[in-house]
Scaffold this active site. Structure first.
Site, PDB file in Angstrom:
ATOM      1  N   HIS A   1       0.832  -1.224   0.000  1.00 52.43           N
ATOM      2  CA  HIS A   1       0.000   0.000   0.000  1.00 52.43           C
ATOM      3  C   HIS A   1       0.860   1.265   0.000  1.00 52.43           C
ATOM      4  O   HIS A   1       0.420   2.319   0.442  1.00 52.43           O
ATOM      5  CB  HIS A   1      -0.946   0.039   1.208  1.00 52.43           C
TER       6      HIS A   1
ATOM      7  N   SER B   1      16.007  21.940 -14.674  1.00 56.74           N
ATOM      8  CA  SER B   1      14.857  22.791 -14.956  1.00 56.74           C
ATOM      9  C   SER B   1      15.367  24.124 -15.468  1.00 56.74           C
ATOM     10  O   SER B   1      16.424  24.604 -15.055  1.00 56.74           O
ATOM     11  CB  SER B   1      14.054  22.987 -13.671  1.00 56.74           C
TER      12      SER B   1
ATOM     13  N   LYS C   1      16.817  21.574  -9.559  1.00 55.50           N
ATOM     14  CA  LYS C   1      16.086  20.378 -10.007  1.00 55.50           C
ATOM     15  C   LYS C   1      16.961  19.342 -10.695  1.00 55.50           C
ATOM     16  O   LYS C   1      17.893  19.653 -11.409  1.00 55.50           O
ATOM     17  CB  LYS C   1      14.970  20.783 -10.995  1.00 55.50           C
TER      18      LYS C   1
ATOM     19  N   GLU D   1      10.047   8.965 -16.366  1.00 56.65           N
ATOM     20  CA  GLU D   1       8.673   9.431 -16.585  1.00 56.65           C
ATOM     21  C   GLU D   1       8.175   9.024 -17.968  1.00 56.65           C
ATOM     22  O   GLU D   1       7.027   8.626 -18.147  1.00 56.65           O
ATOM     23  CB  GLU D   1       8.601  10.954 -16.440  1.00 56.65           C
TER      24      GLU D   1
END
Ligand code: ARG
Length: 511
Positions: free
Chosen positions: A203, A324, A330, A337
């Site tokens: 979970h 970024s 970043k 992704e």
């Protein structure tokens, strides 16, 4: 009128007299009738291949919807392989002369070389409608009369079915090697980190400590099944449709076994209608590809999560991350992704092809031309995703301190306390579970972890608890004790990782 002739009318006899619907604007009740528009006609020369029957040239829109050359160009190597096998068979069976067959083969090699070198002069879509027509057109330019004999006892229907099968088979072979490489990368990393402890989740809540190597090997198992599914698909795919001709076979004395063998197929397909019209081999491959993509997307999601400073489990270098444009701090896991997202195209390709095929009457319909683009797109995407994953696995550096630190959080060894009470004190597991639950509540109340509870606090809950339990509540002991077959214990993981590496290395040697 051009569109008139391509409209084949209803498939079934209508029960009621057909009701004329009239122009669309009347039906929809919207605005005035649109101005009559004539469709542009590209030129007035009839198409060379099927031009005998038609006077006018197809309109540009017809050409645009009809042509597949933009996306089936890439079938050139398979098309030429198939045509060479066909030509040699025609020569061997005496359907054409041996010297014509030799000219065709030589010419096809030249066409292949031109395409490969980027020297091939592609014509407009009216002439080079698809790869089959383009290759034959060029062949005939090069070798003259002999080239015109290549299409004897063959149709583009069995030709494209053969080419596409060969392409999908080539893809499977490439994917198999790529998956093996990814599995090797995982097995090597798992071996190096067989004892690196991390939190295991259910979970997405801390559940029990596990080893990083164990986690990676879970994907090795999944990918191994993916390879198995692709191999199964390959074995059913490996029959040759060539010689099915348009749909009914041919009156020429062809030798289908010969072409099947020359192209590496196990046997010719036994039914010509099936041969030209089914694409189940592509469906099956896409289904296996989708399952594989689902596996990769789960792993990709974990990489994304592990990369966050909140988790801080792993680091990827600049090779697989981006910065970024506005936030200097970043480091974004873009590759992961995108692997996570590619499953959309891959599952979409499967769904798309199901939709193309459902309800299609036998045998060939032009609908089948819609099999390729989405299959290419889906399978290209998976190839890229597998390669990106291999790169990320090799690039990934775990942070063992951070993982060990959080592995003990969230009372992740509560099960170990319960198990100890069962093993050492003979409690029933249900009762032991209850005791461990109370210990967790106590630790929570004191704001500490389980292994920081004093013996006194533990004994207040259950007097049979003795001092030697404390060591059992540490994460090291917790993972070491999970030595059941398939469990996370470092020794298990080491053994499994080594055996995978050995097996995969051996396969690579053979491959
Ligand atoms: N480009 C076609 C396809 O991909 C080749 C087969 C054409 N056959 C035909 N009967 N029009 O399906």
């Amino acid at each position: 009128m051009f569109f008139g002739r391509s409209c084949s009318g209803s498939w079934f006899l209508p029960v009621y007299p057909p009701v004329p619907l009239g122009p669309a604007y009347l039906v929809l009740g919207k605005g005035p009738p649109p101005k009559e528009r004539t469709l542009p006609v590209s030129d007035n020369s009839a198409n060379k291949m099927w031009g005998g029957r038609f006077k006018a040239s197809p309109s540009e829109i017809m050409e645009e919807i009809n042509a597949s050359i933009d996306f089936d160009k890439r079938l050139a190597p398979q098309d030429i392989r198939g045509s060479k096998a066909h030509a040699l068979m025609l020569g061997d069976t005496g359907i054409i002369s041996k010297s014509d067959a030799a000219k065709i083969v030589k010419g096809l090699d030249q066409v292949a070389a031109e395409i490969e070198a980027g020297r091939f002069q592609w014509r407009g879509k009216s002439e080079d409608e698809d790869i089959h027509m383009a290759v034959e057109r060029r062949l005939t330019e090069l070798v003259g009369e002999a080239g015109k004999r290549l299409h004897t006892a063959r149709s583009r229907n069995d030709q494209v079915a053969t080419d596409f099968r060969l392409w999908v088979r080539d893809w499977i072979d490439g994917a198999d090697a790529a998956l093996r490489d990814l599995m090797m990368a995982l097995a090597e990393k798992a071996e190096a980190h067989h004892g690196t402890i991390m939190p295991g989740f259910t979970h997405l809540q801390p559940a029990q400590p596990i080893t990083f190597g164990h986690h990676l090997l879970a994907y090795v198992e999944m990918l191994s099944r993916d390879r198995g599914r692709l191999r199964d698909a390959r074995s059913r795919l490996n029959e040759c449709p060539l010689g099915s001709a348009a749909l009914a076979g041919t009156s020429f004395p062809i030798d289908r076994k010969m072409t099947a063998e020359a192209l590496g197929f196990d046997r010719p397909m036994a039914n010509s209608l099936d041969g030209v019209s089914d694409r189940d081999f592509a469906l099956e491959t896409l289904a296996a590809a989708t399952i594989c993509a689902v596996h990769l997307s789960r792993f990709a999601e974990e990489i994304v999560v592990w990369m966050t400073p909140q988790f801080g489990f792993i680091r990827l270098t600049d090779a697989f991350t981006t910065g970024s444009s506005i936030m200097p701090q970043k480091r974004n896991p873009d590759a992961a992704e995108l692997v996570r997202a590619k499953v959309g195209r891959i599952a979409g390709g499967l769904q798309g092809l199901v939709m193309v095929l459902k309800g299609l009457p036998l045998a060939y319909s032009k609908d089948l031309q819609e099999d390729k683009e989405q299959t290419f797109n889906a399978l290209d995407s998976l190839r890229l995703a597998i390669a990106a994953m291999s790169g990320m696995v090799r690039d990934m550096e775990p942070n063992p301190e951070r993982m060990a630190k959080v592995a003990g959080l969230g009372y992740a060894t509560a099960t170990d306390l319960a198990n100890w009470l069962v093993e050492k004190k003979g409690l029933a597991f249900r009762d032991a579970h209850h005791v461990a639950g109370r210990a967790v509540a106590e630790a929570e109340a004191q704001g500490i972890e389980l292994d920081q509870l004093s013996l006194k606090s533990l004994q207040a809950i259950e007097p049979r608890i003795a001092a030697d339990v404390i060591v059992e509540l540490g994460i090291k002991r917790s993972v070491a004790r999970r030595a059941s077959y398939g469990g996370t214990a470092p020794q298990n993981v080491l053994k499994m990782a080594k055996s995978w590496s050995k097996r995969l290395e051996k396969e690579r040697g053979k491959g």
